[in-house]
Design a protein around this motif. Structure first.
Motif, PDB file in Angstrom:
ATOM      1  N   LEU A 177      29.315  79.005  -5.672  1.00 28.10           N
ATOM      2  CA  LEU A 177      30.711  79.308  -5.960  1.00 28.10           C
ATOM      3  C   LEU A 177      30.863  80.776  -6.342  1.00 28.10           C
ATOM      4  N   LEU A 178      32.090  81.261  -6.330  1.00 27.55           N
ATOM      5  CA  LEU A 178      32.335  82.659  -6.701  1.00 27.55           C
ATOM      6  C   LEU A 178      32.103  82.884  -8.191  1.00 27.55           C
ATOM      7  N   HIS A 179      32.336  81.853  -8.979  1.00 30.33           N
ATOM      8  CA  HIS A 179      32.154  81.971 -10.424  1.00 30.33           C
ATOM      9  C   HIS A 179      31.180  80.892 -10.882  1.00 30.33           C
ATOM     10  N   PRO A 218      25.312  87.451  -7.658  1.00 24.25           N
ATOM     11  CA  PRO A 218      26.019  88.661  -8.066  1.00 24.25           C
ATOM     12  C   PRO A 218      25.814  89.790  -7.059  1.00 24.25           C
ATOM     13  N   GLY A 219      26.874  90.549  -6.832  1.00 23.63           N
ATOM     14  CA  GLY A 219      26.789  91.676  -5.915  1.00 23.63           C
ATOM     15  C   GLY A 219      27.433  92.901  -6.537  1.00 23.63           C
ATOM     16  N   THR A 220      27.062  94.075  -6.056  1.00 20.80           N
ATOM     17  CA  THR A 220      27.615  95.311  -6.590  1.00 20.80           C
ATOM     18  C   THR A 220      28.468  96.053  -5.560  1.00 20.80           C
ATOM     19  N   GLU A 224      33.596  90.902   0.781  1.00 20.50           N
ATOM     20  CA  GLU A 224      34.372  89.775   0.254  1.00 20.50           C
ATOM     21  C   GLU A 224      33.508  88.558  -0.014  1.00 20.50           C
ATOM     22  N   SER A 225      32.546  88.310   0.870  1.00 20.69           N
ATOM     23  CA  SER A 225      31.675  87.144   0.707  1.00 20.69           C
ATOM     24  C   SER A 225      30.409  87.338   1.521  1.00 20.69           C
ATOM     25  N   LEU A 226      29.438  86.452   1.292  1.00 24.16           N
ATOM     26  CA  LEU A 226      28.202  86.465   2.053  1.00 24.16           C
ATOM     27  C   LEU A 226      28.275  85.429   3.168  1.00 24.16           C
ATOM     28  N   ASN A 227      27.575  85.708   4.242  1.00 25.96           N
ATOM     29  CA  ASN A 227      27.359  84.728   5.291  1.00 25.96           C
ATOM     30  C   ASN A 227      26.730  83.479   4.675  1.00 25.96           C
ATOM     31  N   ALA A 228      27.147  82.302   5.131  1.00 27.65           N
ATOM     32  CA  ALA A 228      26.668  81.044   4.542  1.00 27.65           C
ATOM     33  C   ALA A 228      25.153  80.906   4.622  1.00 27.65           C
ATOM     34  N   ALA A 229      24.572  81.331   5.743  1.00 29.18           N
ATOM     35  CA  ALA A 229      23.125  81.216   5.892  1.00 29.18           C
ATOM     36  C   ALA A 229      22.397  82.179   4.959  1.00 29.18           C
TER      37      ALA A 229
END
Length: 243
Positions: A177-179, A218-220, A224-229
């Motif tokens: 999840l995002l959070h 976490p990303g810096t 917007e999002s990561l690929n699901a794989a």
């Protein structure tokens, strides 16, 4: 030489309905051919060029020698590669056992490349169970099969209606999840269900409400999002190996 009926039949197997009726799938190329012929999947028929046949003269399965032109007529690859096989689908005769192992659940993964890569990731980390929502892409879609590079033979897969799926209450359910908790601080787990959602829709109800351990990567940067794989690979690696 191939008959027109053979060509038509093979072309029909690129459609899920026909694959399901016949309970077979298509795999192409020397790498997948080697995996299938050395595995426990039944190979129904092989269509191969002289080049492949010369290197595999000991093959006992039914084989039809074809030209590169014929191979291009039955292949979906941009560059057909020596051999095409029709193999028997692995039919699950039992329910997945969630206790004592890590299992991946996929909610609405529809991209064949992502599905194939997730199967490879599962195989790499020793995860041998995949449970898919009913609207996930078919694991026997030829693009999925090709991108697994043979891992499809070593990962069992079930399709389920997540709304009707009753999870055992004692199983820890992790969700991307995002959070959530920073996955890089996660402890190694030996028994859990990891839920990965669709990139655009995320994890949907009702399985969302069953998540007991929400985790995030976490990303810096500003993506917007990561690929699901990619997300699956990072999270599974952390859960299998611990921080």
């Amino acid at each position: 030489m191939m008959t027109k009926n053979e060509i038509k039949y093979i072309q029909s197997l690129y459609h899920k309905k026909q694959r399901d009726e016949e309970q077979v799938f298509i795999a192409e190329g020397p790498k997948l051919a080697e995996e299938l012929l050395n595995g426990q999947i039944e190979v129904k028929h092989i269509y191969a060029t002289e080049k492949w046949l010369a290197k595999n003269s000991s093959v006992k399965e039914a084989v039809t020698g074809i030209s590169m032109i014929e191979l291009s007529r039955i292949s979906q690859l941009q560059s057909p590669n020596e051999v095409l096989l029709i193999a028997k689908q692995k039919i699950q005769t039992h329910e997945p056992v969630l206790t004592g192992k890590l299992t991946i659940a996929l909610d609405g993964i529809q991209d064949p490349g992502n599905m194939g890569t997730i199967i490879r990731i599962a195989n790499w980390f020793g995860v041998d169970q995949l449970i898919c929502s009913s609207d996930c892409v078919d694991i026997y879609n030829y693009k999925v099969v090709q991108s697994t590079m043979g891992s499809i033979l070593r990962v069992n897969c079930w399709y389920k209606d997540f709304e009707a799926w009753n999870l055992p209450g004692e199983i820890a359910v992790y969700g991307a999840l995002l959070h959530g908790r920073n996955i890089y601080t996660a402890e190694r787990v030996k028994e859990a269900l990891l839920v990965i959602g669709n990139e655009s829709k995320g994890i949907r109800e009702p399985i969302l409400s069953k998540i007991t351990f929400p985790v995030t990567i976490p990303g810096t940067g500003k993506a917007e999002s990561l690929n699901a794989a990619v997300a699956t690979g990072i999270i599974v690696g952390c859960l299998v190996n611990g921080h």
